[in-house]
Scaffold this motif. Structure first.
Motif, PDB file in Angstrom:
ATOM      1  N   SER A   6       0.752  -1.186  -0.496  1.00 16.74           N
ATOM      2  CA  SER A   6      -0.241  -0.216  -0.117  1.00 16.74           C
ATOM      3  C   SER A   6       0.754   0.543   0.049  1.00 16.74           C
ATOM      4  O   SER A   6       2.148   1.543  -0.417  1.00 16.74           O
ATOM      5  N   THR A   8       2.576   4.541   1.207  1.00 20.09           N
ATOM      6  CA  THR A   8       2.620   5.748   2.250  1.00 20.09           C
ATOM      7  C   THR A   8       2.288   6.872   2.376  1.00 20.09           C
ATOM      8  O   THR A   8       2.260   7.963   3.020  1.00 20.09           O
ATOM      9  N   PRO A  69      -8.784  10.728  -4.166  1.00 21.57           N
ATOM     10  CA  PRO A  69      -8.889   9.585  -4.071  1.00 21.57           C
ATOM     11  C   PRO A  69     -10.451   8.828  -4.141  1.00 21.57           C
ATOM     12  O   PRO A  69     -11.208   9.180  -4.295  1.00 21.57           O
ATOM     13  N   GLY A  71     -11.805   5.496  -3.184  1.00 21.93           N
ATOM     14  CA  GLY A  71     -11.982   4.523  -2.048  1.00 21.93           C
ATOM     15  C   GLY A  71     -10.328   4.361  -1.503  1.00 21.93           C
ATOM     16  O   GLY A  71     -10.136   5.509  -0.985  1.00 21.93           O
ATOM     17  N   ASN A  72     -10.596   2.813  -0.744  1.00 19.88           N
ATOM     18  CA  ASN A  72      -8.570   3.418  -0.526  1.00 19.88           C
ATOM     19  C   ASN A  72      -8.085   1.958  -1.066  1.00 19.88           C
ATOM     20  O   ASN A  72      -6.988   1.642  -0.921  1.00 19.88           O
ATOM     21  N   TYR A  73      -8.435   1.274  -2.841  1.00 23.81           N
ATOM     22  CA  TYR A  73      -8.401   1.449  -3.705  1.00 23.81           C
ATOM     23  C   TYR A  73      -7.182   2.031  -4.521  1.00 23.81           C
ATOM     24  O   TYR A  73      -6.105   1.695  -5.249  1.00 23.81           O
ATOM     25  N   SER A  89      -5.373   2.149 -10.102  1.00 29.88           N
ATOM     26  CA  SER A  89      -5.133   1.524  -8.305  1.00 29.88           C
ATOM     27  C   SER A  89      -3.792   1.256  -8.296  1.00 29.88           C
ATOM     28  O   SER A  89      -3.428   1.381  -8.313  1.00 29.88           O
ATOM     29  N   TRP A  90      -4.169   0.895  -6.580  1.00 32.02           N
ATOM     30  CA  TRP A  90      -2.702   0.673  -6.078  1.00 32.02           C
ATOM     31  C   TRP A  90      -1.928   0.009  -6.643  1.00 32.02           C
ATOM     32  O   TRP A  90       0.025   0.079  -6.951  1.00 32.02           O
TER      33      TRP A  90
END
Length: 137
Positions: A6, A8, A69, A71-73, A89-90
């Motif tokens: 992920s 940072t 951003p 979501g979280n992905y 995406s990441w």
């Protein structure tokens, strides 16, 4: 994928036109805006299947104007040419960082196959040399 590190930190460097992305694996990639734009995951760039990619030209001067951003992905990147349909995406950003040299060489080769030189293809749509004036932020 659970295996993908992920991010940072994500830093946009306007002067050098790069996106600096650090992952929790300790890896860090510096991705030029031009590279990110050329490899946008959007359908209009990638087409709808292998061999349908649309060659992007004239992106040398492109700027990254927004990072939103998703979501979280993922992040949605908006570029100065108005392109904003790519969701990065990441996973995808990580693979771009990992394969950056190979992908860039591949892009330059595709420009040449399309009849440009690697350099003219990067500048293609810019007709007048003077059109870059007055964009100092």
């Amino acid at each position: 994928m659970a295996d993908t590190p992920s991010p940072t930190a994500l830093t946009v460097h306007k002067q050098s036109r790069t996106l600096d992305i650090a992952f929790d694996s300790g890896e860090r990639f510096v991705l030029p805006f031009e590279f990110l734009r050329v490899y946008s995951p959007s359908a209009e760039v990638r087409g709808h299947g292998a061999g349908q990619e649309v060659l992007q030209t004239g992106m040398r001067e492109v700027l990254l104007t927004a990072v939103e951003p998703v979501g979280n992905y993922a992040v949605q990147l908006t570029f100065s040419d108005g392109h904003n349909s790519g969701i990065y995406s990441w996973d995808y950003l990580y693979s771009l960082g990992k394969d950056q040299e190979k992908l860039w060489a591949d892009y330059l080769r595709r420009l040449e196959l399309a009849g440009f030189t690697a350099e003219t293809g990067r500048d293609a749509p810019m007709t007048a040399k003077g059109s870059a004036c007055g964009h100092h932020h």
